[in-house]
Scaffold this active site. Structure first.
Site, PDB file in Angstrom:
ATOM      1  N   LYS A  50       0.809  -1.219   0.000  1.00 13.22           N
ATOM      2  CA  LYS A  50       0.000   0.000   0.000  1.00 13.22           C
ATOM      3  C   LYS A  50       0.846   1.274   0.000  1.00 13.22           C
ATOM      4  O   LYS A  50       0.313   2.362  -0.221  1.00 13.22           O
ATOM      5  CB  LYS A  50      -0.941   0.019   1.201  1.00 13.22           C
ATOM      6  CG  LYS A  50      -1.904  -1.155   1.238  1.00 13.22           C
ATOM      7  CD  LYS A  50      -2.901  -1.110   0.108  1.00 13.22           C
ATOM      8  CE  LYS A  50      -3.999  -2.137   0.318  1.00 13.22           C
ATOM      9  NZ  LYS A  50      -5.043  -2.025  -0.688  1.00 13.22           N
ATOM     10  N   SER A 273      -2.839 -12.161   4.648  1.00 15.98           N
ATOM     11  CA  SER A 273      -3.226 -12.182   3.231  1.00 15.98           C
ATOM     12  C   SER A 273      -2.117 -12.776   2.360  1.00 15.98           C
ATOM     13  O   SER A 273      -2.391 -13.335   1.295  1.00 15.98           O
ATOM     14  CB  SER A 273      -3.607 -10.783   2.737  1.00 15.98           C
ATOM     15  OG  SER A 273      -2.491  -9.930   2.749  1.00 15.98           O
TER      16      SER A 273
END
Length: 324
Positions: A50, A273
């Site tokens: 991110k 994840s």
């Protein structure tokens, strides 16, 4: 005269984003006919994929004249890593930042966001990311000089992956990638990378990964799950689902199990994840028709961010009960 030696020092932290390395998995892929290589986004300056979109969404809004350092307050709904990606850039550039986040996200995420000076508003975990999105819109409507970057709807999100992550993978694999597997949170990574690879690698397959407890991409109903960062419970506006050759669902338990295995067997400490993405990649690597192929996946974040999460429950309890 000799040219002056060139200093290899970045002007500021934003120049350190991207160009992350790739590594083959060796132990967890035992018995697989295909090879699995991981792009280590956990090696970004703030330890997650991110960082790329935090930087690019702010830069894009600046270029369009929508935000000004020292004037605009940036507002964003986040499950943590985008908030952190925005927070370190906001700190470096002089923006105020207000984040909305489901209360179910890990404690260290809250601490990290505060460490960079961001304001934090926790939302009802039962309402998932949608609750955080709605609260962010509400705050922005009431706050003068505020701007919502909206990672789920902002085209700058997939664009940075089309411009950087995709080409980096193409270059590092010498264009030999056969299958790209990635978890879907905002869908920015898989949409941007997928578009680049589809345009440059004939026959490449793109496989999306979502939590089996919230299989909205497969047409199922949203639900609570433990895979922080993917499975938002709705299909984000920036996702191009027509590009997916397949959608795989992975349970929270399998994701956690594989994240633990990556640390124990590969020396890669990563988030939940990452475990989900590798579980899916290994399943694909076992298929007989994929023998000899190269499967690429992304490890989106570093494991230290998950110490208070279900990923480390058993280890945490063991360490807390240790005595001299």
């Amino acid at each position: 005269a000799d040219a002056a030696p060139r200093l290899n020092i970045a002007d500021n932290v934003t120049q350190l984003i991207g160009q992350t390395p790739m590594v083959y998995l060796n132990q967890v892929t035992e018995g697989c006919g295909a090879e699995v290589a991981c792009k280590l986004e956990l090696m970004e300056p703030c330890c997650s994929v991110k960082d790329r979109i935090g930087y690019w969404m702010i830069l894009d809004a600046e270029k369009k004249g929508k935000i000004t350092p020292g004037v605009t307050t940036l507002v964003e709904p986040t499950s943590g890593n985008t908030g952190i990606g925005l927070a370190f850039i906001a700190a470096a550039k002089g923006y105020k930042l207000k984040l909305t986040m489901p209360a179910s996200m890990s404690l260290e995420r809250r601490i990290l966001l505060r460490a960079f000076g961001a304001d934090l508003v926790l939302t009802d975990p039962a309402k998932g990311m949608k609750g955080a999105v709605d609260t962010a819109s509400q705050i922005a409507a009431e706050l003068p000089d505020s701007y919502v970057l909206q990672q789920f709807e902002n085209p700058a999100n997939p664009e940075i992956h089309f411009q950087t992550t995709g080409p980096e993978i193409f270059e590092d694999t010498a264009g030999k990638v056969d299958i790209f597997v990635a978890g879907v949170g905002t869908g920015g990574t898989i949409t941007g990378v997928g578009k680049y690879l589809k345009e440059n690698v004939p026959g490449v397959q793109i496989i999306a990964v979502e939590p089996s407890e919230s299989p909205v991409l497969s047409g199922g109903k949203p639900g609570p799950h433990k895979i922080q960062g993917i499975g938002a419970g709705f299909i984000p506006g920036i996702v191009d689902v027509s590009m997916f050759d397949e959608v795989m669902s992975v349970s929270s338990d399998d994701a956690i199990k594989y994240a633990k295995e990556l640390a124990l067997k590969e020396g890669l400490l990563c988030g939940i994840s990452s475990g989900a993405a590798v579980f899916a990649a290994v399943e694909v690597a076992k298929r007989p028709e994929n023998a000899g192929k190269l499967i690429v996946t992304v490890l989106p974040s570093f494991g230290e961010r998950y110490l208070s999460s279900p990923l480390f429950t058993s280890i945490r309890e063991e360490c807390q009960s240790m005595t001299p």
